[in-house]
Enzyme design. Structure first.
Site, PDB file in Angstrom:
ATOM      1  N   LYS A 144       0.955  -1.132   0.310  1.00 48.81           N
ATOM      2  CA  LYS A 144      -0.004   0.088  -0.044  1.00 48.81           C
ATOM      3  C   LYS A 144       0.745   1.343   0.065  1.00 48.81           C
ATOM      4  CE  LYS A 144      -1.899   2.179   3.474  1.00 48.81           C
ATOM      5  NZ  LYS A 144      -2.574   2.630   4.461  1.00 48.81           N
ATOM      6  N   ASP A 188      -6.248   0.582   0.487  1.00 45.27           N
ATOM      7  CA  ASP A 188      -6.185   0.558   1.787  1.00 45.27           C
ATOM      8  C   ASP A 188      -7.312   0.204   2.475  1.00 45.27           C
ATOM      9  OD1 ASP A 188      -8.100   2.557   1.286  1.00 45.27           O
ATOM     10  OD2 ASP A 188      -7.068   4.207   2.471  1.00 45.27           O
TER      11      ASP A 188
END
Ligand code: SF4
Length: 215
Positions: free
Chosen positions: A122, A140
């Protein structure tokens, strides 16, 4: 797949209208600052991170500055972002690697970034997309939830979701799409109280809870 691609294009279009700029709301002026800000943003609002980094970035100007900071100093400087001990460890260790192995420069590939301590896919995708202009889908907690509600993925696994979204959208939209999905998840398709009643995707959204949420 064709219908799903058409739906993904509609989603991309609507969130583009809502958030034309698709900027991350973290302040930074270099890949290193973005890396530090992204690590600090876990479980913390961007506004708070920006408040902290305003001073932090004046004190720490290079990877060496973070890596060589005396024990406790960095922790104190970032304390108000929460989980500050873990965050300080991640920043110090990744900064030490950047200083030692990458001549002080944040590396620009997924492989090298995810090899840094405390940097997952991420964070790496945020850095690649925002600081290096490389296409990537950031997954996310907001993207996980919103993609599922919108029927864009059947998975809860971030890596699989990343692949599913990449398969549905043209490469040149990946970065901005995920940035907009994060904004959309924060402001409209919220975890606890999704604003289905004012959502531009209401008619096509397959989420079974939308009618109750719309009131
Ligand atoms: Fe999210 Fe509700 Fe909009 Fe569906 S209708 S995308 S659940 S806000």
């Amino acid at each position: 797949m064709k219908d799903k691609k058409r739906w993904a294009a509609r989603v991309a279009g609507e969130i583009h209208k809502l958030y034309p700029k698709a900027d991350v709301s973290l302040d930074y002026s270099s890949p290193l600052e973005l890396l530090v800000a992204t690590i600090l943003s876990a479980q913390c609002t961007d506004a708070r991170v920006n408040q902290v980094t305003k001073t932090l970035f004046k004190k720490y100007r290079s990877a060496d500055d973070y890596a060589a900071s005396p024990p406790g100093r960095l922790e104190e400087d970032i304390r108000s972002t929460g989980f500050y001990q873990n965050k300080a460890r991640a920043i110090r260790q990744s900064a030490a690697e950047i200083a030692g192995k990458h001549q002080g420069r944040v590396p620009g590939t997924m492989e090298e970034l995810t090899a840094l301590p405390g940097v997952g896919r991420k964070t790496a995708n945020v850095i690649l997309g925002q600081a290096f202009g490389a296409p990537g889908v950031v997954v996310d907690t907001h993207v996980i939830r919103v993609s599922a509600r919108l029927g864009l993925t059947a998975s809860r696994n971030p890596e699989k979701i990343e692949q599913d979204l990449m398969a549905l959208l043209p490469e040149n939209q990946w970065s901005e799409f995920s940035t907009r999905m994060i904004l959309f998840g924060r402001n409209v398709c919220k975890a606890r109280a999704p604003q289905c009643g004012r959502c531009p995707l209401y008619d096509g959204c397959p989420w079974e809870g939308k009618e109750a949420a719309a009131g």
